[in-house]
Enzyme design. Structure first.
Site, PDB file in Angstrom:
ATOM      1  N   HIS A  68       0.806  -1.224   0.000  1.00  0.00           N
ATOM      2  CA  HIS A  68       0.000   0.000   0.000  1.00  0.00           C
ATOM      3  C   HIS A  68       0.840   1.276   0.000  1.00  0.00           C
ATOM      4  O   HIS A  68       0.290   2.367  -0.156  1.00  0.00           O
ATOM      5  CB  HIS A  68      -0.919   0.012   1.221  1.00  0.00           C
ATOM      6  CG  HIS A  68      -0.212   0.326   2.491  1.00  0.00           C
ATOM      7  ND1 HIS A  68       0.637  -0.571   3.103  1.00  0.00           N
ATOM      8  CD2 HIS A  68      -0.197   1.445   3.246  1.00  0.00           C
ATOM      9  CE1 HIS A  68       1.140  -0.015   4.200  1.00  0.00           C
ATOM     10  NE2 HIS A  68       0.647   1.208   4.300  1.00  0.00           N
ATOM     11  N   HIS A  83       1.707   6.942  -0.221  1.00  0.00           N
ATOM     12  CA  HIS A  83       0.875   6.078   0.626  1.00  0.00           C
ATOM     13  C   HIS A  83      -0.511   5.989  -0.012  1.00  0.00           C
ATOM     14  O   HIS A  83      -1.299   6.930   0.049  1.00  0.00           O
ATOM     15  CB  HIS A  83       0.784   6.682   2.033  1.00  0.00           C
ATOM     16  CG  HIS A  83       0.195   5.767   3.049  1.00  0.00           C
ATOM     17  ND1 HIS A  83      -1.149   5.512   3.126  1.00  0.00           N
ATOM     18  CD2 HIS A  83       0.783   5.048   4.022  1.00  0.00           C
ATOM     19  CE1 HIS A  83      -1.376   4.681   4.127  1.00  0.00           C
ATOM     20  NE2 HIS A  83      -0.216   4.372   4.680  1.00  0.00           N
TER      21      HIS A  83
END
Length: 163
Positions: A68, A83
């Site tokens: 992620h 992110h």
């Protein structure tokens, strides 16, 4: 003495949009870790599609096992965190596909991660994607885009001037 004689050479990096989407001020990200700049200063993008490319020529210095998020380091030493979404670590990698590995060198526009945007919308609190400089102590000045829309590998999202 030599700096006074020859002047200080200014170092700067221009970062291009790694994602297509709506530009959001980092202060407006609905997560106090990012909005409070605890990870660093930068911007965020609300993605329109599930593709993340490198915003700059860099080395991949960290790839989270949950896929992620990843970290990049530019030639001038800027460390950048991308992110994807908020609290997406809880998805344990589901919905993400990595296209790079730690230690790999990338150019602006190289594919880093693809993700299932509909899966993330259904399973994460937000798909807003912060892009932050994590070693701000090196930064003299940061100029952020005034654009409200980011076009992948075209829109200059940040110009970072180093100390």
């Amino acid at each position: 003495m030599f700096k006074k004689l020859f002047g200080k050479k200014e170092t700067m990096e221009q970062l291009l949009a790694p994602i297509n989407g709506q530009v959001i001020k980092i202060e407006d990200v609905p997560d106090p870790v990012f909005s409070g700049k605890l990870m660093g200063d930068g911007i965020a993008i609300l993605p329109e599609e599930g593709l993340v490319v490198s915003p700059v020529e860099a080395e991949v210095i960290q790839v989270f096992h949950t896929k992620h998020a990843l970290g990049l380091r530019t030639k001038s030493g800027i460390e950048l965190l991308i992110h994807i979404g908020l609290d997406t670590v809880n998805l344990k990698g589901e919905g993400f596909e990595l296209h790079v590995a730690e230690g790999q060198h990338v150019k602006a526009g190289d594919k880093l991660v693809t993700f299932d945007i509909e899966f993330l919308k259904a399973n994460a609190p937000s798909i807003i994607t912060p892009i932050v400089i994590t070693n701000g102590e090196l930064v003299e000045k940061m100029e952020k885009t005034n654009s409200t829309v980011a076009t992948i590998n075209e829109t200059e999202i940040m110009t970072v001037h180093l100390k």
